[in-house]
Design an enzyme around this catalytic site. Structure first.
Site, short mmCIF file in Angstrom:
data_model
loop_
_atom_site.label_atom_id
_atom_site.label_comp_id
_atom_site.label_asym_id
_atom_site.label_seq_id
_atom_site.Cartn_x
_atom_site.Cartn_y
_atom_site.Cartn_z
CE1 TYR A 20 17.68 6.95 12.70
CE2 TYR A 20 18.40 5.87 14.72
CZ TYR A 20 17.53 5.95 13.63
OH TYR A 20 16.54 5.02 13.49
CE1 TYR A 148 13.95 3.97 16.87
CE2 TYR A 148 14.31 2.90 18.98
CZ TYR A 148 14.72 3.18 17.69
OH TYR A 148 15.92 2.67 17.22
CG ASP A 249 9.37 -1.90 22.63
OD1 ASP A 249 10.18 -2.13 23.55
OD2 ASP A 249 9.70 -1.42 21.53
CE LYS A 278 17.34 1.67 24.31
NZ LYS A 278 16.17 1.77 23.43
C1 PLP Z 1 15.96 1.21 22.10
C2 PLP Z 1 14.62 0.67 21.82
C3 PLP Z 1 14.42 -0.34 20.87
C4 PLP Z 1 15.52 -0.89 20.03
O1 PLP Z 1 16.51 -1.52 20.76
P1 PLP Z 1 17.98 -1.74 20.13
O2 PLP Z 1 18.71 -2.51 21.14
O3 PLP Z 1 18.55 -0.36 19.89
O4 PLP Z 1 17.80 -2.47 18.84
C5 PLP Z 1 13.13 -0.82 20.70
N1 PLP Z 1 12.10 -0.33 21.42
C6 PLP Z 1 12.26 0.62 22.35
C7 PLP Z 1 11.09 1.10 23.14
C8 PLP Z 1 13.52 1.17 22.57
O5 PLP Z 1 13.68 2.16 23.48
#
Ligand code: PLP
Length: 430
Positions: A20, A148, A249, A278
């Site tokens: 970004y 997100y 997620d 992550k």
């Molecule tokens: C970071 C994140 C993503 C995206 O993961 P990337 O490895 O950056 O593509 C998706 N969902 C959540 C909740 C995140 O924190």
């Protein structure tokens, strides 16, 4: 700083995009020489205590001897191997481990190369499931604002419309259903009114909705909001009631960050599809996974077109799977519950003084996540060097100054981190 690094910085500024960012940006950027434990060593010799875990990832800190040794060993066997028609021990071991530690109904694993891709995969799974179940019109998603889910188009379509600049991508983004984010906070109950919008949308559109997708308990990059476990449980119940799948997620929340191994455990629920990423590899390699139930994987496999339509080139990379196996082993062998409770206490104590400042709107802590929400967006050009001068690595965004340190941080290091945050914010408090 020596001339090599000056040239490096000049070249970086001229040619490279950071997350970004703008090419040629005047915002400060710091070359890193190495990192060890919770310390990041800059090229000019300064050491910073890491408050970010490289965006939720480096839960065991940097340059961990056991991680390094496991990766070196795997490197000497093979770095990569295509996953079409071939398999290997690191992938199978990891799948077994993930199935063991995630909620019981999740039995099938798809390895993806990043969090965003795992979200794309989750969305495709939901669509293919309904297609195979003779409900081909269920292709939309319902989600909550301030979410997100990543930067690819599918993930972006369920990310907060304002943060995600949906207007800019209006002609290519799929139109999904959004409802207001929960206002009931973590630790609070939630009322029928809190879920009324969500229920209403499900009532109106369940014929076309494949799944609800949310981040459980903690909305991360979209606002660092901690919401009621009760709300999450109601979402899960409503999904079942309206015959809509639930995608959780857990990419940011997974692997202990909120005080539970997975955040859905706060609500005692399990999703139909779960995304993790992550900290999966302890911050060593990019890897993510999408898990689902046997019912869903079997339905997809038994229906048309008989296969799941996704297969990344670097799927289940053996080095990444080895990093994940080793990281999960380290985590589960550690007193992680106590470590995170300790960090939670340290963050609460250390960040509390910030709450007195006029420029601060709210201070909140959950597990190993500490958030100071400001009234106004911070000026990165001013604040970033202030943190570096204070000997800490803190990377705010917008109105949010937040900490999510590696789980190995000790009390004194955590005190330094939180004191630096309060000092910097108080210096800016005019
Ligand atoms: C970071 C994140 C993503 C995206 O993961 P990337 O490895 O950056 O593509 C998706 N969902 C959540 C909740 C995140 O924190």
């Amino acid at each position: 700083m020596n001339t090599d690094f000056k040239q490096l910085l000049a070249s970086d500024k001229r040619h490279i995009w950071h997350p970004y960012s703008a090419v040629g940006s005047d915002l400060p950027i710091y070359p890193v020489e190495s990192a060890q434990g919770v310390r990041i060593r800059l090229a000019d010799g300064r050491e910073l205590i890491d408050g970010m875990s490289s965006w939720w990832c480096a839960i065991h800190g940097y340059n961990h001897p056991e991680m390094n040794a496991a990766l070196a060993k795997q490197l000497n066997r093979m770095a990569h191997m295509m996953f079409g028609g071939l398999t290997h021990e690191p992938a199978v071991k990891l799948a077994e481990k993930l199935i063991e530690i995630t909620p019981e109904p999740l039995q099938s694993v798809f390895f993806a190369d990043s969090g965003s891709v795992s979200v794309e995969v989750a969305m495709k799974m939901a669509i293919q499931y309904w297609y195979a179940s003779n409900r081909p019109h269920k292709q939309k998603f319902l989600t909550i604002r301030y979410g997100y889910h990543g930067d690819t188009f599918g993930a972006m379509s369920v990310t907060d419309p304002i943060n995600g600049m949906h207007s800019l991508f209006a002609d290519v983004l799929a139109q999904q259903y959004f409802v207001d984010a929960p206002t009931c906070r973590f630790g609070e109950a939630c009322s029928n009114e809190d879920v009324a919008q969500l229920q209403h949308q499900l009532e109106l559109h369940n014929d076309t909705i494949a799944a609800v997708i949310v981040e459980p308990i903690v909305q991360g990059a979209g606002g660092m909001r901690f919401y009621s476990a009760n709300y999450l449980r109601r979402v899960s119940e409503l999904c079942a009631e309206y015959n809509v799948l639930l995608i959780l997620d857990e990419i940011a929340t997974g692997f202990g960050r909120t005080g539970k191994l997975f955040a859905c455990e706060h609500a005692d629920i399990s999703p139909d599809i779960m995304c993790i990423g992550k900290s999966l590899t302890g911050g060593y390699m990019t890897l993510a996974a999408t898990l689902t139930t046997e019912d869903i994987s079997r339905t997809i496999s038994d229906g048309e077109p008989g296969v799941f339509m996704h297969g990344p080139t670097f799927m289940a990379n053996p080095l990444a799977c080895t990093a994940a196996n080793t990281s999960i082993g380290l985590l589960l062998d550690s007193p992680w519950h106590a470590n995170i409770a300790g960090i939670e206490g340290g963050l609460l104590n250390g960040l509390q003084p910030c709450g007195e400042l006029n420029n601060v709107k709210d201070v909140r802590v959950l597990g190993a996540i500490g958030v100071v929400e400001m009234h106004e967006p911070v000026d990165m050009k001013t604040i970033q060097p202030m943190f570096v001068d204070a000997g800490v690595w803190v990377r705010p965004f917008g109105r949010l100054v937040y900490l999510m340190p590696p789980y190995i941080i000790n009390g004194a290091e955590l005190d330094t981190l939180t004191a630096a945050v309060c000092e910097v914010l108080s210096a800016l408090d005019l």
